[in-house]
Design a protein around this motif. Structure first.
Motif, PDB file in Angstrom:
ATOM      1  N   HIS A 196      70.469 -71.735  31.938  1.00  0.00           N
ATOM      2  CA  HIS A 196      69.391 -72.534  31.347  1.00  0.00           C
ATOM      3  C   HIS A 196      69.551 -72.676  29.842  1.00  0.00           C
ATOM      4  O   HIS A 196      69.878 -71.730  29.157  1.00  0.00           O
ATOM      5  CB  HIS A 196      68.033 -71.894  31.647  1.00  0.00           C
ATOM      6  CG  HIS A 196      67.560 -72.189  33.028  1.00  0.00           C
ATOM      7  ND1 HIS A 196      66.459 -71.588  33.581  1.00  0.00           N
ATOM      8  CD2 HIS A 196      68.022 -73.032  33.951  1.00  0.00           C
ATOM      9  CE1 HIS A 196      66.292 -72.046  34.808  1.00  0.00           C
ATOM     10  NE2 HIS A 196      67.233 -72.923  35.055  1.00  0.00           N
ATOM     11  N   THR A 197      69.281 -73.868  29.350  1.00  0.00           N
ATOM     12  CA  THR A 197      69.266 -74.094  27.914  1.00  0.00           C
ATOM     13  C   THR A 197      67.907 -73.651  27.372  1.00  0.00           C
ATOM     14  O   THR A 197      66.979 -73.397  28.139  1.00  0.00           O
ATOM     15  CB  THR A 197      69.444 -75.591  27.623  1.00  0.00           C
ATOM     16  OG1 THR A 197      68.394 -76.291  28.310  1.00  0.00           O
ATOM     17  CG2 THR A 197      70.786 -76.098  28.099  1.00  0.00           C
ATOM     18  N   GLY A 234      65.547 -76.042  28.604  1.00  0.00           N
ATOM     19  CA  GLY A 234      65.302 -75.776  30.021  1.00  0.00           C
ATOM     20  C   GLY A 234      64.281 -74.659  30.214  1.00  0.00           C
ATOM     21  O   GLY A 234      63.418 -74.729  31.082  1.00  0.00           O
ATOM     22  N   MET A 246      60.901 -75.985  29.445  1.00  0.00           N
ATOM     23  CA  MET A 246      60.508 -76.899  30.521  1.00  0.00           C
ATOM     24  C   MET A 246      60.058 -76.131  31.767  1.00  0.00           C
ATOM     25  O   MET A 246      59.177 -76.572  32.494  1.00  0.00           O
ATOM     26  CB  MET A 246      61.665 -77.843  30.859  1.00  0.00           C
ATOM     27  CG  MET A 246      61.817 -78.964  29.863  1.00  0.00           C
ATOM     28  SD  MET A 246      60.431 -80.137  30.015  1.00  0.00           S
ATOM     29  CE  MET A 246      60.439 -80.834  28.376  1.00  0.00           C
ATOM     30  N   GLU A 247      60.690 -74.990  32.007  1.00  0.00           N
ATOM     31  CA  GLU A 247      60.272 -74.141  33.135  1.00  0.00           C
ATOM     32  C   GLU A 247      58.814 -73.742  32.947  1.00  0.00           C
ATOM     33  O   GLU A 247      58.018 -73.790  33.887  1.00  0.00           O
ATOM     34  CB  GLU A 247      61.123 -72.860  33.164  1.00  0.00           C
ATOM     35  CG  GLU A 247      62.534 -73.067  33.640  1.00  0.00           C
ATOM     36  CD  GLU A 247      62.690 -72.807  35.121  1.00  0.00           C
ATOM     37  OE1 GLU A 247      62.203 -71.766  35.574  1.00  0.00           O
ATOM     38  OE2 GLU A 247      63.285 -73.655  35.800  1.00  0.00           O
ATOM     39  N   PRO A 274      68.442 -82.457  24.177  1.00  0.00           N
ATOM     40  CA  PRO A 274      68.733 -82.407  25.612  1.00  0.00           C
ATOM     41  C   PRO A 274      70.226 -82.153  25.867  1.00  0.00           C
ATOM     42  O   PRO A 274      71.078 -82.585  25.093  1.00  0.00           O
ATOM     43  CB  PRO A 274      68.351 -83.805  26.105  1.00  0.00           C
ATOM     44  CG  PRO A 274      67.460 -84.378  25.065  1.00  0.00           C
ATOM     45  CD  PRO A 274      67.860 -83.751  23.772  1.00  0.00           C
ATOM     46  N   MET A 275      70.506 -81.460  26.966  1.00  0.00           N
ATOM     47  CA  MET A 275      71.879 -81.167  27.358  1.00  0.00           C
ATOM     48  C   MET A 275      72.705 -82.452  27.527  1.00  0.00           C
ATOM     49  O   MET A 275      73.895 -82.483  27.245  1.00  0.00           O
ATOM     50  CB  MET A 275      71.820 -80.418  28.690  1.00  0.00           C
ATOM     51  CG  MET A 275      72.986 -79.571  29.012  1.00  0.00           C
ATOM     52  SD  MET A 275      72.475 -78.238  30.096  1.00  0.00           S
ATOM     53  CE  MET A 275      72.088 -79.149  31.571  1.00  0.00           C
ATOM     54  N   GLU A 283      59.617 -89.376  22.209  1.00  0.00           N
ATOM     55  CA  GLU A 283      58.928 -89.122  23.489  1.00  0.00           C
ATOM     56  C   GLU A 283      58.227 -87.772  23.464  1.00  0.00           C
ATOM     57  O   GLU A 283      57.122 -87.618  23.960  1.00  0.00           O
ATOM     58  CB  GLU A 283      59.935 -89.131  24.653  1.00  0.00           C
ATOM     59  CG  GLU A 283      60.215 -90.484  25.244  1.00  0.00           C
ATOM     60  CD  GLU A 283      58.975 -91.284  25.636  1.00  0.00           C
ATOM     61  OE1 GLU A 283      58.112 -90.766  26.367  1.00  0.00           O
ATOM     62  OE2 GLU A 283      58.881 -92.441  25.199  1.00  0.00           O
ATOM     63  N   PHE A 300      54.320 -86.762  23.993  1.00  0.00           N
ATOM     64  CA  PHE A 300      53.954 -85.696  24.942  1.00  0.00           C
ATOM     65  C   PHE A 300      53.013 -84.688  24.255  1.00  0.00           C
ATOM     66  O   PHE A 300      51.976 -84.304  24.804  1.00  0.00           O
ATOM     67  CB  PHE A 300      55.259 -85.024  25.408  1.00  0.00           C
ATOM     68  CG  PHE A 300      55.125 -84.009  26.514  1.00  0.00           C
ATOM     69  CD1 PHE A 300      54.424 -84.295  27.675  1.00  0.00           C
ATOM     70  CD2 PHE A 300      55.735 -82.768  26.407  1.00  0.00           C
ATOM     71  CE1 PHE A 300      54.325 -83.355  28.709  1.00  0.00           C
ATOM     72  CE2 PHE A 300      55.653 -81.830  27.436  1.00  0.00           C
ATOM     73  CZ  PHE A 300      54.945 -82.123  28.580  1.00  0.00           C
ATOM     74  N   SER A 311      60.544 -89.904  31.092  1.00  0.00           N
ATOM     75  CA  SER A 311      61.344 -89.119  30.133  1.00  0.00           C
ATOM     76  C   SER A 311      62.504 -88.422  30.819  1.00  0.00           C
ATOM     77  O   SER A 311      63.597 -88.318  30.252  1.00  0.00           O
ATOM     78  CB  SER A 311      60.487 -88.059  29.438  1.00  0.00           C
ATOM     79  OG  SER A 311      59.568 -88.671  28.591  1.00  0.00           O
ATOM     80  N   HIS A 312      62.265 -87.932  32.025  1.00  0.00           N
ATOM     81  CA  HIS A 312      63.372 -87.277  32.729  1.00  0.00           C
ATOM     82  C   HIS A 312      64.459 -88.285  33.078  1.00  0.00           C
ATOM     83  O   HIS A 312      65.640 -87.985  32.996  1.00  0.00           O
ATOM     84  CB  HIS A 312      62.870 -86.558  33.985  1.00  0.00           C
ATOM     85  CG  HIS A 312      62.242 -85.227  33.671  1.00  0.00           C
ATOM     86  ND1 HIS A 312      61.790 -84.363  34.626  1.00  0.00           N
ATOM     87  CD2 HIS A 312      61.980 -84.630  32.479  1.00  0.00           C
ATOM     88  CE1 HIS A 312      61.289 -83.268  34.030  1.00  0.00           C
ATOM     89  NE2 HIS A 312      61.390 -83.413  32.739  1.00  0.00           N
ATOM     90  N   TYR A 367      66.261 -88.846  29.647  1.00  0.00           N
ATOM     91  CA  TYR A 367      66.855 -87.764  28.840  1.00  0.00           C
ATOM     92  C   TYR A 367      67.338 -86.540  29.603  1.00  0.00           C
ATOM     93  O   TYR A 367      68.009 -85.694  29.042  1.00  0.00           O
ATOM     94  CB  TYR A 367      65.849 -87.318  27.755  1.00  0.00           C
ATOM     95  CG  TYR A 367      65.464 -88.468  26.873  1.00  0.00           C
ATOM     96  CD1 TYR A 367      66.409 -89.034  26.008  1.00  0.00           C
ATOM     97  CD2 TYR A 367      64.189 -89.039  26.917  1.00  0.00           C
ATOM     98  CE1 TYR A 367      66.088 -90.117  25.217  1.00  0.00           C
ATOM     99  CE2 TYR A 367      63.862 -90.131  26.129  1.00  0.00           C
ATOM    100  CZ  TYR A 367      64.809 -90.666  25.280  1.00  0.00           C
ATOM    101  OH  TYR A 367      64.506 -91.745  24.506  1.00  0.00           O
ATOM    102  N   LYS A 368      66.999 -86.452  30.893  1.00  0.00           N
ATOM    103  CA  LYS A 368      67.422 -85.275  31.654  1.00  0.00           C
ATOM    104  C   LYS A 368      68.693 -85.633  32.419  1.00  0.00           C
ATOM    105  O   LYS A 368      68.712 -86.617  33.161  1.00  0.00           O
ATOM    106  CB  LYS A 368      66.291 -84.873  32.612  1.00  0.00           C
ATOM    107  CG  LYS A 368      66.529 -83.601  33.380  1.00  0.00           C
ATOM    108  CD  LYS A 368      65.228 -83.216  34.091  1.00  0.00           C
ATOM    109  CE  LYS A 368      65.371 -82.007  34.947  1.00  0.00           C
ATOM    110  NZ  LYS A 368      65.922 -82.324  36.267  1.00  0.00           N
ATOM    111  N   GLU A 406      71.257 -82.598  37.284  1.00  0.00           N
ATOM    112  CA  GLU A 406      70.448 -81.386  37.129  1.00  0.00           C
ATOM    113  C   GLU A 406      69.277 -81.352  38.092  1.00  0.00           C
ATOM    114  O   GLU A 406      68.603 -80.343  38.227  1.00  0.00           O
ATOM    115  CB  GLU A 406      69.872 -81.371  35.711  1.00  0.00           C
ATOM    116  CG  GLU A 406      70.625 -80.470  34.795  1.00  0.00           C
ATOM    117  CD  GLU A 406      69.653 -79.767  33.905  1.00  0.00           C
ATOM    118  OE1 GLU A 406      69.504 -78.549  34.084  1.00  0.00           O
ATOM    119  OE2 GLU A 406      69.025 -80.432  33.077  1.00  0.00           O
TER     120      GLU A 406
END
Ligand code: HEM
Length: 148
Positions: free
Chosen positions: A31-32, A35, A38-39, A80-81, A101, A105, A138-139, A142-143, A147
């Motif tokens: 996990h970054t 990340g 975000m969890e 972001p990764m 973004e 948020f 957004s995901h 940018y995600k 993943e």
């Protein structure tokens, strides 16, 4: 000779994996930093969505919105990764778009916390809907796709 080559190769590979893991979080999983935040956002949002339906739980829900807000504020400075996979001359724009973004948020979460503190459940539910829409868009933007 061959042995020395293999030895050098294994040292090189070892230092390469060492290097790549520095971009992940300190606890050694894949996990970054982002990340990890975000969890927290994901888990807290699940409980919050349930709590928002019951006006008796507004104080609890406001606290959860505060927790998500803190995690969002901690996320804005972590790229972001997926940035690394963008063309070099587009990475700055990619990160700038992500930050914009993330600012939206943060604003939505600030408004959600205030609405819950004011016992305005209608508004709180509306904001929860907007957050779900933003999560989706957004995901997508940018995600990193693999993943999911
Ligand atoms: C309610 C809203 C949101 C929820 C519930 C949510 C939840 C999550 C979850 C559970 C993950 C996976 C974490 C992992 O396993 O590593 C994730 C990853 C990610 N999220 Fe969100 N998210 C939300 C909003 C956002 C927003 C607004 C942005 C961008 C501005 C964003 C950008 C990302 C990125 C870029 C990743 C991949 C991690 C990385 O690149 O290091 N998310 N999110």
């Amino acid at each position: 000779m061959k042995l020395r080559f293999l030895l050098t190769l294994s040292i090189l590979l070892g230092s390469f994996t060492g290097l790549t893991s520095t971009s992940a979080s300190a606890n050694g999983d894949d996990h970054t930093e982002l990340g990890e935040q975000m969890e927290v956002i994901g888990k807290t949002f699940r409980s919050l969505r349930r709590a928002v339906r019951d006006p008796a739980k507004n104080a609890e829900a406001a606290e959860m919105a505060g927790k998500m807000l803190a995690a969002a504020q901690a996320s804005i400075d972590h790229d972001p990764m997926w940035t690394a996979d963008q063309p070099a001359d587009e990475q700055a724009d990619f990160v700038a778009g992500y930050k914009k973004e993330m600012e939206k948020f943060i604003q939505l979460l600030t408004d959600l916390k205030a609405a819950l503190e004011a016992d305005d459940n209608e508004k709180a539910n509306e904001i929860v809907g907007a957050l779900r829409d933003q999560q989706r868009s957004s995901h997508k933007a940018y995600k990193k796709p693999d993943e999911d």
